[in-house]
Design a protein around this motif. Sequence first.
Motif, PDB file in Angstrom:
ATOM      1  N   GLY A 170       0.776  -1.230   0.000  1.00 61.79           N
ATOM      2  CA  GLY A 170       0.000   0.000   0.000  1.00 61.79           C
ATOM      3  C   GLY A 170       0.812   1.288   0.000  1.00 61.79           C
ATOM      4  N   SER A 171       2.127   1.191  -0.055  1.00 59.60           N
ATOM      5  CA  SER A 171       2.934   2.404  -0.139  1.00 59.60           C
ATOM      6  C   SER A 171       2.807   3.007  -1.525  1.00 59.60           C
ATOM      7  N   THR A 172       2.676   4.324  -1.571  1.00 60.13           N
ATOM      8  CA  THR A 172       2.415   4.992  -2.845  1.00 60.13           C
ATOM      9  C   THR A 172       3.478   6.035  -3.146  1.00 60.13           C
ATOM     10  N   ASN A 173       3.640   6.301  -4.415  1.00 65.76           N
ATOM     11  CA  ASN A 173       4.389   7.479  -4.836  1.00 65.76           C
ATOM     12  C   ASN A 173       3.807   8.001  -6.130  1.00 65.76           C
ATOM     13  N   TYR A 174       4.010   9.301  -6.342  1.00 70.78           N
ATOM     14  CA  TYR A 174       3.375  10.000  -7.451  1.00 70.78           C
ATOM     15  C   TYR A 174       4.378  10.866  -8.198  1.00 70.78           C
ATOM     16  N   ALA A 175       4.074  11.083  -9.465  1.00 72.95           N
ATOM     17  CA  ALA A 175       4.832  12.069 -10.222  1.00 72.95           C
ATOM     18  C   ALA A 175       4.549  13.441  -9.615  1.00 72.95           C
ATOM     19  N   HIS A 176       5.544  14.299  -9.677  1.00 74.42           N
ATOM     20  CA  HIS A 176       5.400  15.627  -9.072  1.00 74.42           C
ATOM     21  C   HIS A 176       4.213  16.378  -9.654  1.00 74.42           C
ATOM     22  N   SER A 177       3.980  16.190 -10.940  1.00 72.94           N
ATOM     23  CA  SER A 177       2.944  16.952 -11.635  1.00 72.94           C
ATOM     24  C   SER A 177       1.530  16.581 -11.200  1.00 72.94           C
ATOM     25  N   VAL A 178       1.365  15.448 -10.520  1.00 71.62           N
ATOM     26  CA  VAL A 178       0.018  15.013 -10.158  1.00 71.62           C
ATOM     27  C   VAL A 178      -0.202  14.923  -8.656  1.00 71.62           C
ATOM     28  N   LYS A 179       0.828  15.158  -7.885  1.00 70.47           N
ATOM     29  CA  LYS A 179       0.689  15.075  -6.428  1.00 70.47           C
ATOM     30  C   LYS A 179      -0.389  16.017  -5.931  1.00 70.47           C
ATOM     31  N   GLY A 180      -1.213  15.496  -5.047  1.00 69.91           N
ATOM     32  CA  GLY A 180      -2.303  16.292  -4.498  1.00 69.91           C
ATOM     33  C   GLY A 180      -3.566  16.251  -5.326  1.00 69.91           C
ATOM     34  N   ARG A 181      -3.485  15.775  -6.552  1.00 69.54           N
ATOM     35  CA  ARG A 181      -4.672  15.694  -7.415  1.00 69.54           C
ATOM     36  C   ARG A 181      -5.053  14.246  -7.731  1.00 69.54           C
ATOM     37  N   PHE A 182      -4.058  13.372  -7.805  1.00 68.30           N
ATOM     38  CA  PHE A 182      -4.285  11.966  -8.152  1.00 68.30           C
ATOM     39  C   PHE A 182      -4.130  11.109  -6.902  1.00 68.30           C
ATOM     40  N   THR A 183      -4.960  10.105  -6.788  1.00 69.52           N
ATOM     41  CA  THR A 183      -4.853   9.147  -5.694  1.00 69.52           C
ATOM     42  C   THR A 183      -4.948   7.735  -6.249  1.00 69.52           C
ATOM     43  N   ILE A 184      -3.918   6.953  -5.989  1.00 69.83           N
ATOM     44  CA  ILE A 184      -3.902   5.574  -6.445  1.00 69.83           C
ATOM     45  C   ILE A 184      -4.297   4.663  -5.288  1.00 69.83           C
ATOM     46  N   SER A 185      -5.043   3.617  -5.605  1.00 70.38           N
ATOM     47  CA  SER A 185      -5.449   2.655  -4.587  1.00 70.38           C
ATOM     48  C   SER A 185      -5.615   1.285  -5.240  1.00 70.38           C
ATOM     49  N   ARG A 186      -5.534   0.258  -4.435  1.00 71.68           N
ATOM     50  CA  ARG A 186      -5.703  -1.089  -4.967  1.00 71.68           C
ATOM     51  C   ARG A 186      -6.459  -1.938  -3.966  1.00 71.68           C
ATOM     52  N   ASP A 187      -7.163  -2.911  -4.509  1.00 71.39           N
ATOM     53  CA  ASP A 187      -7.881  -3.884  -3.693  1.00 71.39           C
ATOM     54  C   ASP A 187      -7.292  -5.238  -4.054  1.00 71.39           C
ATOM     55  N   ASN A 188      -6.431  -5.739  -3.200  1.00 72.67           N
ATOM     56  CA  ASN A 188      -5.744  -7.000  -3.503  1.00 72.67           C
ATOM     57  C   ASN A 188      -6.713  -8.184  -3.551  1.00 72.67           C
ATOM     58  N   ALA A 189      -7.773  -8.123  -2.782  1.00 69.85           N
ATOM     59  CA  ALA A 189      -8.745  -9.215  -2.781  1.00 69.85           C
ATOM     60  C   ALA A 189      -9.531  -9.263  -4.093  1.00 69.85           C
ATOM     61  N   LYS A 190      -9.817  -8.091  -4.644  1.00 70.63           N
ATOM     62  CA  LYS A 190     -10.581  -8.019  -5.893  1.00 70.63           C
ATOM     63  C   LYS A 190      -9.697  -7.904  -7.121  1.00 70.63           C
ATOM     64  N   ASN A 191      -8.383  -7.765  -6.906  1.00 69.07           N
ATOM     65  CA  ASN A 191      -7.431  -7.626  -8.018  1.00 69.07           C
ATOM     66  C   ASN A 191      -7.758  -6.419  -8.888  1.00 69.07           C
ATOM     67  N   THR A 192      -8.007  -5.319  -8.242  1.00 73.53           N
ATOM     68  CA  THR A 192      -8.308  -4.096  -8.960  1.00 73.53           C
ATOM     69  C   THR A 192      -7.378  -2.966  -8.531  1.00 73.53           C
ATOM     70  N   LEU A 193      -7.191  -2.059  -9.433  1.00 69.71           N
ATOM     71  CA  LEU A 193      -6.366  -0.882  -9.204  1.00 69.71           C
ATOM     72  C   LEU A 193      -7.161   0.325  -9.674  1.00 69.71           C
ATOM     73  N   ASP A 194      -7.198   1.364  -8.879  1.00 72.83           N
ATOM     74  CA  ASP A 194      -7.933   2.563  -9.237  1.00 72.83           C
ATOM     75  C   ASP A 194      -7.016   3.783  -9.248  1.00 72.83           C
ATOM     76  N   LEU A 195      -7.452   4.783  -9.977  1.00 66.54           N
ATOM     77  CA  LEU A 195      -6.776   6.069  -9.971  1.00 66.54           C
ATOM     78  C   LEU A 195      -7.852   7.153  -9.947  1.00 66.54           C
ATOM     79  N   GLN A 196      -7.961   7.823  -8.831  1.00 61.97           N
ATOM     80  CA  GLN A 196      -8.887   8.946  -8.704  1.00 61.97           C
ATOM     81  C   GLN A 196      -8.165  10.199  -9.166  1.00 61.97           C
ATOM     82  N   ILE A 197      -8.740  10.875 -10.135  1.00 57.79           N
ATOM     83  CA  ILE A 197      -8.117  12.065 -10.704  1.00 57.79           C
ATOM     84  C   ILE A 197      -9.034  13.249 -10.454  1.00 57.79           C
ATOM     85  N   ASN A 198      -8.529  14.222  -9.729  1.00 57.36           N
ATOM     86  CA  ASN A 198      -9.307  15.419  -9.424  1.00 57.36           C
ATOM     87  C   ASN A 198      -8.662  16.649 -10.045  1.00 57.36           C
TER      88      ASN A 198
END
Length: 124
Positions: free
Chosen positions: A55-83
């Motif tokens: 669950g450790s995350t890192n982001y490109a400088h250009s998207v920090k504070g606007r993008f949020t990455i998350s994953r659900d290991n049980a469901k095998n899904t990866l999301d990216l919330q973009i604001n």
Amino acid sequence: QVQLVESGGGLVQAGGSLRLSCAASGDTNCISGMGWYRQAPGKERESVAHITSGGSTNYAHSVKGRFTISRDNAKNTLDLQINRLKPDDTAVYYCIADIGSSCPAEYPYAMRFWGKGTLVTVSS
């Protein structure tokens, strides 16, 4: 093998939000890190966000504070919330999955799998 299918792209006005999703299948138990890349027209593909199996995350400088990455290991899904989308965020967004040392018999070497991408277009 790992198959990755992205969804959630589309046309949105600047300032809006989108949520991209990536569904993984196949040897998902062997996946370690996952992430998102993007490629804008005429530009090289760039890493946007990455998340480890823990669950450790890192982001490109250009998207920090606007993008949020998350994953659900049980469901095998990866999301990216973009604001607060900007026209510069217009790109094809790709999901990636890395296989490291989790399955040494099946994958003696590190591998990276890519999805086919989903297009995000931000209008000004």
